[in-house]
Design an enzyme around this catalytic site. Sequence first.
Site, PDB file in Angstrom:
ATOM      1  CE  LYS A   4      -7.896 -34.608  -3.779  1.00 23.14           C
ATOM      2  NZ  LYS A   4      -8.466 -33.499  -4.590  1.00 23.14           N
TER       3      LYS A   4
ATOM      4  NE  ARG B 175      -5.962 -29.503  -0.011  1.00 21.73           N
ATOM      5  CZ  ARG B 175      -7.146 -30.114   0.034  1.00 21.73           C
ATOM      6  NH1 ARG B 175      -7.330 -31.182   0.765  1.00 21.73           N
ATOM      7  NH2 ARG B 175      -8.142 -29.649  -0.684  1.00 21.73           N
TER       8      ARG B 175
ATOM      9  NE  ARG C 126     -17.322 -30.860  -4.269  1.00 17.47           N
ATOM     10  CZ  ARG C 126     -16.012 -30.975  -4.007  1.00 17.47           C
ATOM     11  NH1 ARG C 126     -15.444 -32.165  -4.047  1.00 17.47           N
ATOM     12  NH2 ARG C 126     -15.291 -29.924  -3.717  1.00 17.47           N
TER      13      ARG C 126
HETATM   14  P1  AMP Z   1     -11.301 -30.761   0.502  1.00 13.86           P
HETATM   15  O1  AMP Z   1     -12.613 -31.290   0.968  1.00 13.86           O
HETATM   16  O2  AMP Z   1     -10.223 -31.794   0.502  1.00 13.86           O
HETATM   17  O3  AMP Z   1     -11.402 -30.022  -0.816  1.00 13.86           O
HETATM   18  O4  AMP Z   1     -10.841 -29.670   1.588  1.00 13.86           O
HETATM   19  C1  AMP Z   1     -11.632 -28.525   1.850  1.00 13.86           C
HETATM   20  C2  AMP Z   1     -10.801 -27.480   2.566  1.00 13.86           C
HETATM   21  O5  AMP Z   1     -10.328 -28.001   3.828  1.00 13.86           O
HETATM   22  C3  AMP Z   1      -9.542 -27.045   1.847  1.00 13.86           C
HETATM   23  O6  AMP Z   1      -9.788 -26.034   0.877  1.00 13.86           O
HETATM   24  C4  AMP Z   1      -8.681 -26.546   3.007  1.00 13.86           C
HETATM   25  O7  AMP Z   1      -9.119 -25.292   3.454  1.00 13.86           O
HETATM   26  C5  AMP Z   1      -9.002 -27.579   4.087  1.00 13.86           C
HETATM   27  N1  AMP Z   1      -8.097 -28.747   4.013  1.00 13.86           N
HETATM   28  C6  AMP Z   1      -8.434 -30.030   3.715  1.00 13.86           C
HETATM   29  N2  AMP Z   1      -7.362 -30.832   3.730  1.00 13.86           N
HETATM   30  C7  AMP Z   1      -6.303 -30.041   4.041  1.00 13.86           C
HETATM   31  C8  AMP Z   1      -4.913 -30.276   4.191  1.00 13.86           C
HETATM   32  N3  AMP Z   1      -4.376 -31.493   4.020  1.00 13.86           N
HETATM   33  N4  AMP Z   1      -4.126 -29.217   4.524  1.00 13.86           N
HETATM   34  C9  AMP Z   1      -4.628 -27.988   4.705  1.00 13.86           C
HETATM   35  N5  AMP Z   1      -5.933 -27.692   4.549  1.00 13.86           N
HETATM   36  C10 AMP Z   1      -6.774 -28.712   4.230  1.00 13.86           C
END
Ligand code: AMP
Length: 217
Positions: free
Chosen positions: A13, A88, A127
């Site tokens: 994504k 999410r 990554r």
């Molecule tokens: P990502 O970079 O999208 O994989 O997000 C990394 C981490 O940030 C996730 O594992 C969550 O701990 C937090 N996070 C990111 N987006 C959300 C969201 N929409 N709701 C809750 N936690 C989030």
Amino acid sequence: MRLVLLGPPGAGKGTHAQVLSKELGVAHVSTGDMLREALKKQTPLGVKAKAFMEKGALVPDEIVIALVKERLSNGDAKKGFILDGFPRTPEQATRLDENLEVLRMPLDLVLYFKTSLSVIIRRLSGRRVCSRCGKNYHIKNFKPKRDGICDACGAALVQRPDDREETIENRLKVYDKETSPLIDYYKRKNLLAEVSGDLEVKELNLQMKKLFRSKDL
Ligand code: AMP
């Protein structure tokens, strides 16, 4: 264009949002990037989010909903946006709908990146991210021009702490329980289009643009 990219961690994504936002001239809104930035700067929000992120758990809805609400009311999001990693949870999705209704900016499409487990594991463990600007790379599939150095800003590439094996497992469990119900949520709203997150970046990028054309977006 107003898009949501939905799918498990490691589906691609972030990479596709990066590429598409440039091609389409729309804002890339990544809650993960925003939270990591807050964490780096040690803002009160970053301090609150830290423990959740390190465990691979979700940051409480209220925090991320407020972050996105503020971000979408910025001028650049008026031209369109790609939401990456948000919503999410069902609560985040309904609150997003409410916000977008007030802003009169309904979603055009939700792209669901269906991705196999072996690809997810390979992607997450390989990554690397830029320690300064957050751009994503992969040690095999999406290499920087110079090893370990960000093409965009020249800073060092690092592994995200939550991309370690122990945390990946928890993130996938959280995805299945909290986030995967959104596939049906958007299907019911007739907004969902499924793409294969297993494809190479260039191939999926071409497929998505074809899909946008077929929907007159
Ligand atoms: P990502 O970079 O999208 O994989 O997000 C990394 C981490 O940030 C996730 O594992 C969550 O701990 C937090 N996070 C990111 N987006 C959300 C969201 N929409 N709701 C809750 N936690 C989030």
